[in-house]
Design a protein around this motif. Sequence first.
Motif, PDB file in Angstrom:
ATOM      1  N   GLU A 153       2.148  86.172  43.976  1.00 40.18           N
ATOM      2  CA  GLU A 153       0.464  86.781  43.875  1.00 40.18           C
ATOM      3  C   GLU A 153      -0.133  86.785  42.303  1.00 40.18           C
ATOM      4  O   GLU A 153      -1.319  86.751  42.266  1.00 40.18           O
ATOM      5  CB  GLU A 153       0.900  88.199  44.377  1.00 40.18           C
ATOM      6  N   GLU A 154       0.740  86.790  41.464  1.00 42.44           N
ATOM      7  CA  GLU A 154       0.313  86.554  40.098  1.00 42.44           C
ATOM      8  C   GLU A 154       1.351  86.210  39.049  1.00 42.44           C
ATOM      9  O   GLU A 154       2.616  86.267  39.345  1.00 42.44           O
ATOM     10  CB  GLU A 154      -0.355  87.927  39.497  1.00 42.44           C
ATOM     11  N   ILE A 155       0.641  85.385  38.116  1.00 47.33           N
ATOM     12  CA  ILE A 155       1.654  84.896  37.127  1.00 47.33           C
ATOM     13  C   ILE A 155       1.409  85.799  35.889  1.00 47.33           C
ATOM     14  O   ILE A 155       0.031  85.627  35.415  1.00 47.33           O
ATOM     15  CB  ILE A 155       1.312  83.270  36.939  1.00 47.33           C
ATOM     16  N   GLU A 156       2.029  86.156  35.078  1.00 46.58           N
ATOM     17  CA  GLU A 156       1.905  86.830  33.795  1.00 46.58           C
ATOM     18  C   GLU A 156       2.587  86.348  32.817  1.00 46.58           C
ATOM     19  O   GLU A 156       3.471  86.297  32.501  1.00 46.58           O
ATOM     20  CB  GLU A 156       2.213  88.535  33.926  1.00 46.58           C
ATOM     21  N   PHE A 157       1.883  85.652  31.715  1.00 45.63           N
ATOM     22  CA  PHE A 157       2.357  85.214  30.769  1.00 45.63           C
ATOM     23  C   PHE A 157       2.678  86.278  29.522  1.00 45.63           C
ATOM     24  O   PHE A 157       1.670  86.484  28.822  1.00 45.63           O
ATOM     25  CB  PHE A 157       1.649  84.156  30.091  1.00 45.63           C
ATOM     26  N   VAL A 158       3.776  86.381  29.131  1.00 39.83           N
ATOM     27  CA  VAL A 158       4.199  87.548  28.434  1.00 39.83           C
ATOM     28  C   VAL A 158       4.259  87.113  26.761  1.00 39.83           C
ATOM     29  O   VAL A 158       3.637  87.546  25.968  1.00 39.83           O
ATOM     30  CB  VAL A 158       5.561  88.128  28.723  1.00 39.83           C
ATOM     31  N   ALA A 178      -4.439  73.080  42.586  1.00 43.62           N
ATOM     32  CA  ALA A 178      -4.960  73.809  41.513  1.00 43.62           C
ATOM     33  C   ALA A 178      -5.789  75.261  41.784  1.00 43.62           C
ATOM     34  O   ALA A 178      -5.739  75.896  41.199  1.00 43.62           O
ATOM     35  CB  ALA A 178      -6.149  72.710  40.982  1.00 43.62           C
ATOM     36  N   TYR A 179      -6.473  75.076  43.014  1.00 47.31           N
ATOM     37  CA  TYR A 179      -7.160  76.282  43.471  1.00 47.31           C
ATOM     38  C   TYR A 179      -6.017  77.446  43.652  1.00 47.31           C
ATOM     39  O   TYR A 179      -6.588  78.609  43.573  1.00 47.31           O
ATOM     40  CB  TYR A 179      -8.086  76.062  44.620  1.00 47.31           C
ATOM     41  N   SER A 180      -4.828  77.071  44.206  1.00 50.28           N
ATOM     42  CA  SER A 180      -3.851  78.399  44.388  1.00 50.28           C
ATOM     43  C   SER A 180      -3.400  78.923  43.025  1.00 50.28           C
ATOM     44  O   SER A 180      -3.308  80.024  43.057  1.00 50.28           O
ATOM     45  CB  SER A 180      -2.780  78.022  45.063  1.00 50.28           C
ATOM     46  N   LEU A 181      -3.142  77.757  42.017  1.00 51.06           N
ATOM     47  CA  LEU A 181      -2.759  78.389  40.822  1.00 51.06           C
ATOM     48  C   LEU A 181      -3.756  79.314  40.063  1.00 51.06           C
ATOM     49  O   LEU A 181      -3.527  79.924  39.389  1.00 51.06           O
ATOM     50  CB  LEU A 181      -2.140  77.280  39.786  1.00 51.06           C
ATOM     51  N   ALA A 182      -5.001  78.725  40.456  1.00 51.96           N
ATOM     52  CA  ALA A 182      -6.297  79.496  39.858  1.00 51.96           C
ATOM     53  C   ALA A 182      -6.299  80.895  40.114  1.00 51.96           C
ATOM     54  O   ALA A 182      -6.444  81.807  39.156  1.00 51.96           O
ATOM     55  CB  ALA A 182      -7.648  78.731  40.253  1.00 51.96           C
ATOM     56  N   ASN A 183      -5.652  81.319  41.387  1.00 51.28           N
ATOM     57  CA  ASN A 183      -5.688  82.838  41.739  1.00 51.28           C
ATOM     58  C   ASN A 183      -4.695  83.359  40.860  1.00 51.28           C
ATOM     59  O   ASN A 183      -4.779  84.621  41.006  1.00 51.28           O
ATOM     60  CB  ASN A 183      -5.698  82.656  43.117  1.00 51.28           C
ATOM     61  N   LEU A 184      -3.642  82.731  40.458  1.00 56.34           N
ATOM     62  CA  LEU A 184      -2.327  83.384  39.863  1.00 56.34           C
ATOM     63  C   LEU A 184      -2.744  83.704  38.520  1.00 56.34           C
ATOM     64  O   LEU A 184      -1.830  84.577  38.032  1.00 56.34           O
ATOM     65  CB  LEU A 184      -1.165  82.398  40.295  1.00 56.34           C
ATOM     66  N   VAL A 185      -3.502  82.898  37.906  1.00 52.72           N
ATOM     67  CA  VAL A 185      -3.706  83.106  36.410  1.00 52.72           C
ATOM     68  C   VAL A 185      -5.011  83.717  35.988  1.00 52.72           C
ATOM     69  O   VAL A 185      -5.407  83.894  34.899  1.00 52.72           O
ATOM     70  CB  VAL A 185      -3.607  81.701  35.766  1.00 52.72           C
TER      71      VAL A 185
END
Length: 472
Positions: free
Chosen positions: A262-267, A293-300
């Motif tokens: 659902e989400e990618i969080e860069f620590v 790319a559109y799926s990754l966009a939602n995660l970042v």
Amino acid sequence: MAAILGGGLGGLSTGYYLLKNNIINNNNLKLFLLEATNFCGGWIKSIKTKDYIFEQGPRTIRPKGIVGLNTLNMIQDLGLSEHIVPIRPDHPAAKNRMIYAKNNLHLLPSSLKSMFRKITPFSKPLIFALLNDIKQPNKHLQDDSIYNFVERRFGKEIADYAVSPMICGICAGDAKEISVKFLMKTLFEWEQTHGGVVKGMIRSLFKPNSDEDLELSDLARKSQEEKWNVYTIRGGLDIFPLTLHNYLKENDVNIKLNTKIEEIEFVDSGTVVLKDIAGERTEVNHVYSSIPAYSLANLVSNQHPELAQDLRDIPFVTVGIVNLHFATDKSLITPAFGFLVPPIENSPILGVVFDSCCIPDQNGTVLTVMLGGRWFKEKFGDDVKVTTLYDIAVKEISSILNITEKPSAYNVNILHRCIPQYVIGHYERVDKIRQYIKDKNLPISLVGSSYDGVGINDVIYSAKTQVLKDCT
């Protein structure tokens, strides 16, 4: 730990190269592959019965160039060599490729001799297209559509009846929007550097070959010696990703199906948290994203809205696939690979593949009709029914191929947003995306069809390239 997002061919290939280059073992990393659906393989999916195979996505692979030979190296390493079925130059599927234009099927030129003959729908021999290129002045551009480039260098007929349908067949796209660098980067560079394609081609003959040095497997060498046109895999192309999937499992890659992030969080530069829809958090050191790319966009998008917007700016198209089986003893088609329909014809279909000619062990006549692509919404709207696509496919087959029999079996599938479109400026956009990742020191690598090529070979080579970059 490292994580791969997506279990399509890009994600599976990434796992393969991480294992082959000992990145996992040498760094004592645990590798996860997270797939949102209940199977791996992405758009490669084969429906199999004792009489036919319905391919939902690609069905053949080209062995040409470094990227094609690289795939053959992988196939041999996976133990699939004996399952390969090549189509050699003398096969009808290699020699006979057609377009449907002006209410008729036309065989495209396939030899040097045919360049000197007038072949419909072209109004003059194709050799005149080369003469046109020699006469045309240079035009300095950063990028251009492949249609504009071909029209400028070789004439409108070549753009309309050769290149436009070819783009429909490769990426279901509009040649008037697709970047010339997608398919003709070298020819475009010759024009920009030397003033024309023919001039550039002549000068290139006197330059040393600068291709990457690639050690070839026995299978890759055989493809060169026998001059394979394309090849497929006996029993269905999905055997390829299935074998990759099994290879990863045998080497302790933790493959998690039905796991939607659902989400990618860069620590920080070495820590990423992946949050799935079930609320679980997985902390890893690096992420390889093979999802669209559109799926990754939602995660970042929460942390990096600028990056998300650039990812969303890569357009995708939807393709309708109608597989048809006719249980007849006598073939209903002339042996050929199939035919494509130029957009200028304003047809609801992009083309038809003659599967019973290019896929082995098919009984009866098997055809695959491709519909929509760049024009899917325009032709069918937002809520088209599969029965409508089936009716259109059967009607077009009847009209063009004079097949009046009713199919004995069929399958209809709508592949939503399945093929990225490398429109003008695509490569600069991808460079910008990767530069952003580098500048922000984000522990993520991008692989797959959204960035480095839409074909099977391109996707595999993209995975290899990104993994090798991480080795250095």
